[in-house]
Write a protein that holds these residues in place. Structure first.
Motif, PDB file in Angstrom:
ATOM      1  N   VAL A 107       0.769  -1.140   0.076  1.00  0.00           N
ATOM      2  CA  VAL A 107      -0.152  -0.153   0.170  1.00  0.00           C
ATOM      3  C   VAL A 107       0.908   1.266   0.055  1.00  0.00           C
ATOM      4  O   VAL A 107       2.098   1.128   0.165  1.00  0.00           O
ATOM      5  CB  VAL A 107      -0.842  -0.045   1.203  1.00  0.00           C
ATOM      6  N   SER A 127     -13.226   1.644   2.936  1.00  0.00           N
ATOM      7  CA  SER A 127     -12.513   0.405   2.782  1.00  0.00           C
ATOM      8  C   SER A 127     -13.392  -0.706   3.257  1.00  0.00           C
ATOM      9  O   SER A 127     -14.418  -1.087   2.788  1.00  0.00           O
ATOM     10  CB  SER A 127     -11.496   0.658   3.715  1.00  0.00           C
ATOM     11  N   SER A 130     -13.427   3.848  -1.382  1.00  0.00           N
ATOM     12  CA  SER A 130     -12.155   3.041  -1.387  1.00  0.00           C
ATOM     13  C   SER A 130     -12.937   1.763  -1.192  1.00  0.00           C
ATOM     14  O   SER A 130     -11.956   1.235  -0.149  1.00  0.00           O
ATOM     15  CB  SER A 130     -11.108   3.542  -0.637  1.00  0.00           C
ATOM     16  N   ILE A 178     -12.650   6.607  -5.409  1.00  0.00           N
ATOM     17  CA  ILE A 178     -11.338   5.633  -5.018  1.00  0.00           C
ATOM     18  C   ILE A 178     -10.055   6.629  -5.711  1.00  0.00           C
ATOM     19  O   ILE A 178     -10.314   7.400  -6.751  1.00  0.00           O
ATOM     20  CB  ILE A 178     -11.540   4.452  -6.210  1.00  0.00           C
ATOM     21  N   ASP A 224      -4.685   3.718  -5.296  1.00  0.00           N
ATOM     22  CA  ASP A 224      -5.336   2.823  -4.195  1.00  0.00           C
ATOM     23  C   ASP A 224      -5.121   1.262  -4.561  1.00  0.00           C
ATOM     24  O   ASP A 224      -5.249   0.930  -5.604  1.00  0.00           O
ATOM     25  CB  ASP A 224      -6.884   3.012  -4.003  1.00  0.00           C
ATOM     26  N   TYR A 258      -7.855  -0.256  -6.304  1.00  0.00           N
ATOM     27  CA  TYR A 258      -8.350   0.444  -7.600  1.00  0.00           C
ATOM     28  C   TYR A 258      -8.752  -0.605  -8.533  1.00  0.00           C
ATOM     29  O   TYR A 258     -10.100  -0.496  -8.964  1.00  0.00           O
ATOM     30  CB  TYR A 258      -7.095   1.267  -8.205  1.00  0.00           C
ATOM     31  N   HIS A 318      -4.835   4.827  -0.491  1.00  0.00           N
ATOM     32  CA  HIS A 318      -5.774   4.428   0.599  1.00  0.00           C
ATOM     33  C   HIS A 318      -5.606   5.319   1.792  1.00  0.00           C
ATOM     34  O   HIS A 318      -4.897   4.698   2.653  1.00  0.00           O
ATOM     35  CB  HIS A 318      -5.648   3.006   0.811  1.00  0.00           C
ATOM     36  N   TRP A 355     -10.381  10.223   2.005  1.00  0.00           N
ATOM     37  CA  TRP A 355     -11.683   9.939   2.626  1.00  0.00           C
ATOM     38  C   TRP A 355     -12.613  11.060   3.177  1.00  0.00           C
ATOM     39  O   TRP A 355     -13.548  11.232   3.154  1.00  0.00           O
ATOM     40  CB  TRP A 355     -11.673   8.815   3.578  1.00  0.00           C
TER      41      TRP A 355
END
Length: 395
Positions: free
Chosen positions: A70, A284, A308, A344, A348, A351, A377, A382
């Motif tokens: 990540v 998430s 995401s 997104i 990410d 993705y 992410h 967010w």
């Protein structure tokens, strides 16, 4: 005797200020925000051999995590001066809420000169804000403020009393009116504190309300970890190290018992109780929950937000809740809804699965709003998604 007492007092005061100096800042101001929005970080560490700063204001790097590879915060070295002070000055930064920490001789620490800190799972970070622009939504301004409460509720399905965080808009206590509800869900490793501390939900809602961009609404932020009654340190298990992923978070148990939360809210707050006045959204893992809650209870939510979203395929998501995803999505579409929103970041790690899910929705003709941003992410995305999503609700 008076002279001796005075000297003793001065000695004790001097010793205390040095022994506990980090409580007030060790002789430096950090972070130092300049007029051009560049920032200088300072650390007084004369005996250190190396000091770095890591933060989300730097270009990201790839790091390993329980979720795979990540985006992680970048890292740059600080330079030491003749007084033992280490410093690093950034380029001018755009308006945003930023997180950072120091790495001193290989040990990661928060900034001892900065008393403002947040917790993301088990990681503490120092924070600062570059104002104007998007970040003005994340600060406390001279506007009417809502109320944030930590509310305990009974969950018969889980056989436990659990805690949620609830935001009620300015004037709720005296208005006598009813309000729509947004159920806002956190990601893996988070809890009922995450959207408040990291997502700045109360500030975003207050400021958007003051700007006339959103309808007054109640925001309910439950704990999505069904084996917990509350956030670590706030429940009956006391103080323990938070985990990234606890058992039973994505096995259907949460979704099967989610209506305990809805029933409590509708029995204890002045809210509308129809589909047109309920929304569910999450980041998430919370996006995963929002996706499945909205299709498993097709007559419950008219507004759905996937930030995401951790979308799993049928081989990874088992159980009654996840059965016949295609068929239940089709039923959800045919049943009707007002908004299905997806956001997104381009880098990410989720993705691709989000693009796969878009193709699934396209294949059945299900309409949705899609937003693609820079970055991965991260909370910076967010918070933006929340500020873009809520103005579309309950119109």
């Amino acid at each position: 005797m008076k002279k001796f007492f005075l000297l003793s007092t001065l000695f004790i005061t001097f010793w205390g200020a040095n022994a506990y100096g980090q409580q007030w800042g060790p002789g430096v101001t950090s972070p130092e925000i300049h007029e051009d929005n560049s920032v200088t970080f300072w650390l007084l560490a004369p005996d250190a051999d190396s000091v770095f700063v890591i933060g989300d204001f730097l270009p990201t790097v790839k790091v390993s995590s329980p979720m795979g590879e990540v985006d992680g915060p970048g890292k740059v070295p600080l330079q030491q001066d003749e007084y033992g002070r280490w410093s690093y000055r950034t380029d001018p930064l755009s308006a945003e809420l930023y997180s950072y920490a120091f790495v001193v001789n290989g040990l990661t620490i928060i900034d001892p000169a900065n008393s403002f800190v947040n917790r993301d799972i088990a990681t503490l970070s120092s924070i600062f804000v570059i104002s104007e622009g998007e970040a003005d939504l994340y600060t406390i301004n001279d506007v009417p403020h809502g109320t944030v409460s930590r509310q305990w509720y009974e969950s018969p399905g889980l056989n436990i009393d659990r805690r949620m965080t609830v935001y009620t808009p300015p004037g709720y206590e005296s208005s006598g009116r009813k309000y729509p509800v947004l159920y806002l869900l956190h990601g893996a490793g988070g809890d009922e504190e995450a959207w408040m501390s990291l997502g700045r939900t109360a500030q975003i809602m207050d400021n958007l309300l003051a700007q006339g961009k959103i309808k007054p609404m109640i925001v309910v932020m439950p704990n999505g970890n069904v084996i917990q009654d509350a956030a670590p340190g706030e429940g009956n298990k006391g103080f323990y190290k938070p985990q990234f992923m606890v058992p039973k978070t994505m096995d259907g148990t949460y979704e099967m018992n989610f209506m305990d939360i809805v029933r409590f809210v509708e029995n204890n707050y002045r809210v509308f109780t129809d589909k047109a006045n309920r929304a569910v959204a999450g980041l998430s893992m919370g996006g995963f929950h929002a996706l499945h809650l909205s299709r498993y209870y097709p007559n419950t939510f008219d507004y759905v937000g996937l930030f995401s979203a951790a979308i799993l395929n049928g081989n990874d998501a088992n159980g009654k809740v996840y059965a016949d995803i295609d068929g239940t999505l089709t039923a959800q579409m045919e049943n009707g809804y007002k908004l299905y929103w997806m956001g997104i970041g381009k880098t990410d790690f989720l993705y691709k699965v989000n693009q796969d899910f878009r193709r699934k929705l396209d294949g059945i003709g299900m309409e949705y709003v899609y937003v693609e941003t820079e970055g991965g992410h991260i909370w910076r995305n967010w918070r933006v998604y929340l500020s873009q999503f809520v103005p579309l609700l309950f119109q």
